[in-house]
Design a protein around this motif. Structure first.
Motif, short mmCIF file in Angstrom:
data_model
loop_
_atom_site.label_atom_id
_atom_site.label_comp_id
_atom_site.label_asym_id
_atom_site.label_seq_id
_atom_site.Cartn_x
_atom_site.Cartn_y
_atom_site.Cartn_z
N MET A 45 -14.84 6.83 39.72
CA MET A 45 -15.00 8.14 40.33
C MET A 45 -13.65 8.80 40.58
N GLY A 46 -12.69 8.00 41.08
CA GLY A 46 -11.37 8.56 41.34
C GLY A 46 -10.67 8.99 40.07
N ALA A 47 -10.76 8.14 39.03
CA ALA A 47 -10.12 8.49 37.76
C ALA A 47 -10.75 9.74 37.15
N TYR A 48 -12.07 9.86 37.24
CA TYR A 48 -12.74 11.05 36.71
C TYR A 48 -12.29 12.30 37.47
N GLY A 49 -12.17 12.19 38.79
CA GLY A 49 -11.73 13.33 39.58
C GLY A 49 -10.32 13.77 39.22
#
Length: 251
Positions: A45-49
Motif C-alpha cells: 500500500m505504501g509503495a503504491y501510494g
C-alpha cells in the motif's frame, strides 16, 4: 506522501520484528505469519501510494478523488472550495505517528517478567490434568510449568511421584522475604492478556528477580490448604543452574 511514508515505515519495522524474533516479546509464535502478511500489505500500500504521488505530483485532493471514482461525493466540495491552493501535501505532524514504531526499532521493550508475575493475583492457573496422557520416558523429564502444575495438583494417578523433572523459568517474588517461586508467563493471544504460571521451590539457593534458572528435582505433594487458601505445587530442588532467557520467553 506522508500517509504512504508512514505505511512503509510501519511495514518495514513490523516485518523486521517478525523475522528477527522481537515479535515473541509481544505475541505467540503462531502469529508470526499473520504479522508477515500484514506487513507485506502495508508495504504494498505504501509503495503504491508513493508511486501514484510521483506519477501525478501536481494532483490536488479533488483530482485524486476524481481519479478514484468519487466524483459525486467531491463535486460540492470542489465547487465551494475552488483550486486556489494546493492540498497535495498532508500535515507534517502526521509523521509523529511513526515515533512509537521507531522507538520499538531502537529500544525493544522486554518480555513480561517478575513485575507482571507479582501483579498477577491468580495463584493456580491450571485447573485440570485432562488431556495430558501418560508421562514419557526421561530422567530427568523435561516439563513445562503448566504441565507440572496440572499433574501435581489434579492428577489422581500421581504420575509425578518418584520422577525427577527439569523445569525452566525465572525467579519472581514469593510474597515472603527471601523466598522466590519459579515462574513462566503464558499468553492467550498477546502480552496484554499474559498470566503467570508458578511453582514453589524448596531447598533452592537464593536467586535474583527475573533471573532465568533451570532446576531439577522431585515433586512433593503440597500440604492441605486452609479454607480460602491456594497452595502452589512444590518442587524439591536437587540441582539449580543459571541460564540465559530462551528465545521464546512464554509458555
Amino acid at each position: 506522501m506522508t500517509q504512504s511514508g508512514l505505511l512503509l515505515v510501519i511495514g518495514v519495522i513490523a516485518s523486521v520484528a517478525a523475522f528477527n524474533g522481537i515479535y515473541l516479546n509481544f505475541v505467540k509464535p503462531s502469529l508470526r505469519i499473520p504479522i508477515v502478511l500484514a506487513s507485506a500489505i502495508l508495504l504494498l500500500m505504501g509503495a503504491y501510494g508513493v508511486w501514484e504521488d510521483r506519477r501525478h505530483p501536481d494532483w490536488d485532493d479533488e483530482d485524486v478523488a476524481v481519479h478514484h471514482g468519487a466524483v459525486a461525493a467531491e463535486g460540492a466540495h470542489a465547487e465551494g472550495h475552488g483550486h486556489g491552493h494546493d492540498h497535495a501535501h498532508g500535515p507534517r505532524v502526521g509523521w509523529l505517528l511513526v515515533v512509537p514504531f521507531l522507538l520499538l526499532a531502537v529500544v525493544v521493550p522486554p518480555p513480561l517478567g517478575s513485575y507482571s508475575a507479582a501483579a498477577d493475583t491468580g495463584i493456580i492457573t491450571v485447573t485440570t490434568a485432562d488431556g495430558l496422557g501418560p508421562l514419557p520416558e526421561g530422567n530427568p523429564l523435561d516439563l513445562t510449568l503448566a504441565e507440572f502444575q496440572g499433574r501435581a495438583l489434579y492428577d489422581a494417578d500421581r504420575s509425578l511421584e518418584g520422577r525427577r523433572v527439569r523445569l525452566l523459568g525465572f525467579a519472581s517474588p514469593a510474597g515472603r522475604p527471601g523466598e522466590w517461586v519459579l515462574t513462566r508467563m503464558s499468553l492467550n493471544c498477546c502480552a496484554a492478556d499474559g498470566f503467570a504460571v508458578k511453582v514453589a521451590v524448596e531447598g533452592a539457593q537464593p536467586v535474583g528477580e527475573d533471573e532465568w534458572v533451570e532446576v531439577v528435582g522431585t515433586w512433593q505433594p503440597a500440604p492441605l490448604a486452609t479454607p480460602g487458601e491456594e497452595r502452589l505445587p512444590v518442587l524439591v530442588v536437587e540441582d539449580l543452574r543459571r541460564v540465559g532467557a530462551p528465545e521464546n520467553p512464554y509458555e
